[in-house]
Design a protein around this motif. Structure first.
Motif, short mmCIF file in Angstrom:
data_model
loop_
_atom_site.label_atom_id
_atom_site.label_comp_id
_atom_site.label_asym_id
_atom_site.label_seq_id
_atom_site.Cartn_x
_atom_site.Cartn_y
_atom_site.Cartn_z
N LEU A 23 0.79 -1.40 -0.07
CA LEU A 23 -0.04 0.19 0.09
C LEU A 23 0.91 1.33 0.03
N THR A 24 1.82 1.46 -1.14
CA THR A 24 2.61 2.22 -1.51
C THR A 24 1.93 3.27 -2.00
N ALA A 25 2.82 4.07 -2.35
CA ALA A 25 1.89 5.22 -3.36
C ALA A 25 3.06 6.53 -4.59
N ILE A 26 4.05 5.91 -5.88
CA ILE A 26 4.55 6.88 -6.56
C ILE A 26 3.71 5.60 -7.76
N CYS A 27 2.72 6.84 -8.25
CA CYS A 27 2.32 6.85 -10.08
C CYS A 27 3.48 6.45 -10.83
N VAL A 28 3.56 5.91 -11.97
CA VAL A 28 3.97 5.66 -12.97
C VAL A 28 3.19 5.91 -14.60
N GLY A 29 3.39 6.53 -15.24
CA GLY A 29 3.29 7.23 -16.46
C GLY A 29 2.29 8.13 -16.25
N SER A 30 1.80 8.28 -14.97
CA SER A 30 -0.02 8.95 -15.09
C SER A 30 0.34 10.42 -15.49
N MET A 31 -0.66 11.17 -15.85
CA MET A 31 -0.83 12.62 -16.47
C MET A 31 -1.36 13.46 -15.98
N ALA A 32 -1.88 12.37 -14.30
CA ALA A 32 -3.03 14.08 -13.80
C ALA A 32 -2.23 14.71 -13.16
N SER A 33 -2.98 15.79 -12.90
CA SER A 33 -2.33 17.21 -12.65
C SER A 33 -2.48 16.65 -10.63
N SER A 34 -2.85 16.64 -9.92
CA SER A 34 -3.52 16.48 -9.13
C SER A 34 -2.76 15.58 -7.81
N VAL A 35 -1.84 15.93 -6.94
CA VAL A 35 -0.71 15.39 -6.26
C VAL A 35 -1.08 14.33 -5.50
N GLN A 36 -0.52 13.15 -5.67
CA GLN A 36 -0.78 12.38 -5.17
C GLN A 36 0.20 11.78 -4.43
N ALA A 37 -0.82 11.34 -2.85
CA ALA A 37 0.02 11.16 -1.75
C ALA A 37 0.60 10.01 -1.59
N GLY A 38 0.93 9.19 -2.48
CA GLY A 38 1.30 7.77 -2.47
C GLY A 38 1.96 7.03 -3.10
N ILE A 39 1.95 5.32 -3.60
CA ILE A 39 3.11 5.60 -4.63
C ILE A 39 2.02 4.25 -5.16
N LYS A 101 4.83 22.53 0.63
CA LYS A 101 5.55 21.20 -0.95
C LYS A 101 4.41 21.01 -1.36
N LEU A 102 3.30 20.51 -0.71
CA LEU A 102 2.24 19.96 -1.36
C LEU A 102 1.51 20.60 -2.16
N LYS A 103 1.35 21.83 -1.58
CA LYS A 103 0.20 23.29 -2.82
C LYS A 103 1.13 23.30 -3.27
N GLU A 104 2.97 23.63 -3.75
CA GLU A 104 3.81 23.41 -4.97
C GLU A 104 3.67 22.40 -5.75
N ALA A 105 3.23 21.40 -5.36
CA ALA A 105 3.04 20.43 -6.66
C ALA A 105 1.90 19.83 -6.91
N ASP A 106 1.22 20.25 -5.97
CA ASP A 106 -0.20 20.81 -6.83
C ASP A 106 -0.66 21.60 -7.92
N GLN A 107 -0.32 22.83 -7.55
CA GLN A 107 -0.11 23.79 -8.51
C GLN A 107 0.83 23.77 -10.17
N ALA A 108 2.23 22.95 -9.32
CA ALA A 108 2.72 22.61 -10.88
C ALA A 108 2.24 21.63 -11.91
N GLY A 109 1.18 20.55 -10.82
CA GLY A 109 0.65 18.93 -11.60
C GLY A 109 1.78 18.22 -10.80
N LYS A 110 2.48 18.11 -9.87
CA LYS A 110 3.48 17.05 -10.11
C LYS A 110 3.74 16.34 -8.85
N HIS A 111 3.99 14.86 -9.38
CA HIS A 111 3.84 13.83 -8.81
C HIS A 111 4.43 13.90 -7.64
#
Length: 464
Positions: A23-39, A101-111
Motif C-alpha cells: 500500500l504505497t504511493a508512486i504513480c507510474v506514467g500518469s498524466m494526472a495533475s493533482s498531488v498524489q499522496a502515495g505510490i 510542498k504539497l501545495k507547490e506540487a499541486d499547483q505545478a501538477g507534479k507527483h
C-alpha cells in the motif's frame, strides 16, 4: 476536474498487470495533475502480501508475484541519498513546510517523490512539538533509509520495519471527525447469522468414528459457513488505511487458526495449544487487536508531547451463540484463548518485522493517535497553523483509492474437543485514538526538549 490514477489499475513499464503488494504511493506514467499522496503500482488486489480481490477471494501472494513486484517497486522509487541515507534517532518534520510542498506540487501538477511519500524515512512519531515562534507543528521520531524487501515491502534498512506513509497520515487527519461520530475506527471480518445456522445444522448430522480425523469435514463446514462480512467504521473504506486494517485482521486470524505457519518462534497457533482440550458447544473465542500506549506525556506548557508504548496488543473474549445464529460477547475469557492473545502481544514487535502488515497496522495507529491528539488538544490553534492541506479543506491532495469487497471467502478453523466443536472465525481491529489522546500525564523534563534549526529550503531535518 482533476483525476488520479493513484491506487487504480495501471500498467507498469513491462506492460504487465501487477498486484500492488504494497500500500504505497508512486504513480507510474500518469498524466494526472493533482498531488498524489502515495505510490500506485499495478492493480489494487493486495496489501502486505495478502491478496484481496473485489470478488471476495483471498489468498497469499505467490513468491513469483512478490519477486516481480519487488523489482517494479525498485525501478519506480528513488533510493535515499544524503542525510536520508543515514539512520537517526530524531528526525523532525515540519507540517507547515510539508503542506507548502504539497501545495507547490499541486499547483505545478507534479507527483510526489519517494522522500515525501515515505515521510523522509520516519519509522515512528514519538513527539509532537508546538513551535509557536514559527507558527508550526513538528513531528519527530526515529528514521532510517528505506529499502525494498524481496517480497516488495518497503522497510527501514536498520530495523526492518515498514516506513510511515504520507497517504496514511492524510487519511488519519481526515478521519478524526468520522471516527468520533462512529465511536472509533473499527474493522472486523464476521460470519453471517445465516452461515452460523447452516453450520450448526451441518454439524448436527456429523458423527465421527473413534480416532477419525475431523479435518476431512472442513471443506463442507466452510461451504456451510459461507462468505464472511467485512465491517468497517470511522475511516474511508477505499483507503490504504482501511485495507491495512482488513489485511492485518485477516493475517492475525490465519496465524491464530493455524492457516499460516508462524514466522517467529514461541507463537504456536491457538489450535495447537487448545488441541484435545474441552470445547464449549455454545461459545467461541474472538481475538482483536487494539491500541497499547502509555499515557501521553507533556510538559507544563503543553508545548512538547511524547507518545510511547508498543502501540498494539491482542485481546480476547468469548462469543455466545443465540438460537437465531447471532452472537454476543459474554465478557468471559477462555484461558487458552487469553494465553494465545498474550503470546501474540509479547511477540508483536518480532512478528511485525517478519510480517510487515503488522508494522503497517502500528503505523496507522500511531498516525491516528497523533491526528486525534492535535485535534483534541487544539495544538494547531495553539501554534496558529492552518492544517487545511492535510485535513482536505485546502489544496488537492488525492489519496490512493482501492475497491474493497464487502465479503470474503470464509477463513475459519474448527476444533473437535471432548465436549463439542469450537469454530474460530471472528476477529478485528479496534482503534480508539480518543481513549489514547485523553490519557495524559505531565512530565516536566519534556520542557528541555529542543529542536535544532532547519535549512530554509527543507521540510525535514535531523537532531535535537
Amino acid at each position: 476536474m482533476r483525476s488520479s490514477l493513484l491506487g487504480r489499475s495501471v500498467q507498469n513499464g513491462l506492460g504487465l498487470w501487477m498486484p500492488a503488494l504494497l500500500l504505497t504511493a508512486i504513480c507510474v506514467g500518469s498524466m494526472a495533475s493533482s498531488v498524489q499522496a502515495g505510490i500506485g503500482l499495478g492493480n489494487q488486489n493486495a496489501v502486505g502480501g495478502v491478496m484481496i480481490a473485489p470478488d471476495g477471494s483471498v489468498r497469499a501472494a505467490t513468491p513469483d508475484e512478490q519477486k516481480v513486484m519487488a523489482q517494479v517497486v525498485r525501478n519506480a522509487i528513488d533510493a535515499p541519498t544524503g542525510d536520508l541515507a543515514k539512520a537517526t534517532d530524531f528526525r523532525v518534520i515540519s507540517l507547515k513546510k510539508l503542506q507548502a510542498k504539497l501545495k507547490e506540487a499541486d499547483q505545478a501538477g507534479k507527483h510526489l517523490d519517494a522522500e515525501t511519500a515515505f515521510l523522509a524515512g520516519l519509522q515512528r512519531i514519538e513527539y509532537v512539538i508546538v513551535d509557536q515562534e514559527n507558527n508550526d507543528l513538528l513531528l519527530a521520531g526515529p528514521a532510517e533509509p528505506w529499502m525494498v524487501r524481496a517480497d516488495g515491502n518497503v522497510v527501514g534498512t536498520k530495523s526492518g520495519g515498514s516506513v510511515l506513509r504520507l497517504d496514511d497520515l492524510v487519511t488519519a487527519f481526515r478521519s478524526v471527525e468520522s471516527a468520533r461520530n462512529d465511536g472509533g475506527i473499527r474493522c472486523s471480518i464476521e460470519p453471517t447469522a445465516e452461515g452460523r445456522l447452516r453450520l450448526q445444522n451441518f454439524l448436527k448430522n456429523v458423527t465421527l468414528r473413534p480416532g477419525q480425523n475431523p479435518a476431512y469435514l472442513e471443506a463442507g463446514m466452510r461451504q456451510a459457513f459461507g462468505p464472511q462480512q467485512i465491517l468497517l467504521a470511522g475511516v474511508p473504506t477505499d483507503s490504504r488505511f482501511a485495507r491495512t486494517l482488513v489485511a492485518a485482521d485477516f493475517e492475525m486470524k490465519r496465524l491464530g487458526m493455524g492457516l499460516a505457519e508462524s514466522p517467529v518462534a514461541g507463537l504456536p497457533s491457538y489450535l495447537e495449544i487448545a488441541k484435545n482440550q474441552v470445547q464449549s458447544r455454545n461459545s467461541s473465542p474472538r481475538w482483536w487487536m487494539a491500541c497499547d500506549y502509555e499515557p501521553i506525556a507533556h510538559d507544563e506548557a503543553g508545548r512538547v508531547w511524547k507518545i510511547s508504548g508498543q502501540g498494539v496488543k491482542t485481546l480476547t473474549e468469548e462469543d455466545s451463540f443465540n438460537q437465531d445464529g447471532t452472537v454476543r460477547g459474554n465478557g468471559r475469557k477462555n484461558a487458552l484463548a487469553s494465553k494465545w492473545a498474550d503470546m501474540m502481544t509479547a511477540k508483536y514487535e518480532e512478528l511485525s518485522i517478519e510480517r510487515p502488515i503488522f508494522r503497517d497496522l502500528r503505523n496507522v495507529m500511531d498516525m491516528s493517535v497523533v491526528a486525534t491528539l492535535i485535534t483534541q488538544q487544539q495544538l494547531d490553534l495553539k501554534s496558529q497553523i492552518d492544517l487545511g492541506v492535510l485535513r482536505g479543506s485546502e489544496s488537492n491532495v488525492e489519496l490512493a483509492s482501492y475497491e474493497m469487497p464487502k465479503s470474503l471467502e470464509p477463513q475459519c478453523s474448527f476444533i473437535k474437543g471432548r465436549s463439542g466443536w469450537t469454530v474460530t472465525a471472528s476477529g478485528g481491529v479496534n482503534l480508539n485514538a480518543f481513549g489514547v489522546s485523553d490519557n495524559l500525564a505531565t512530565d516536566e523534563t519534556l520542557g528541555k526538549v529542543a529542536v535544532a534549526e532547519t535549512a530554509a529550503d527543507r521540510w525535514w531535518w535531523d537532531g535535537k
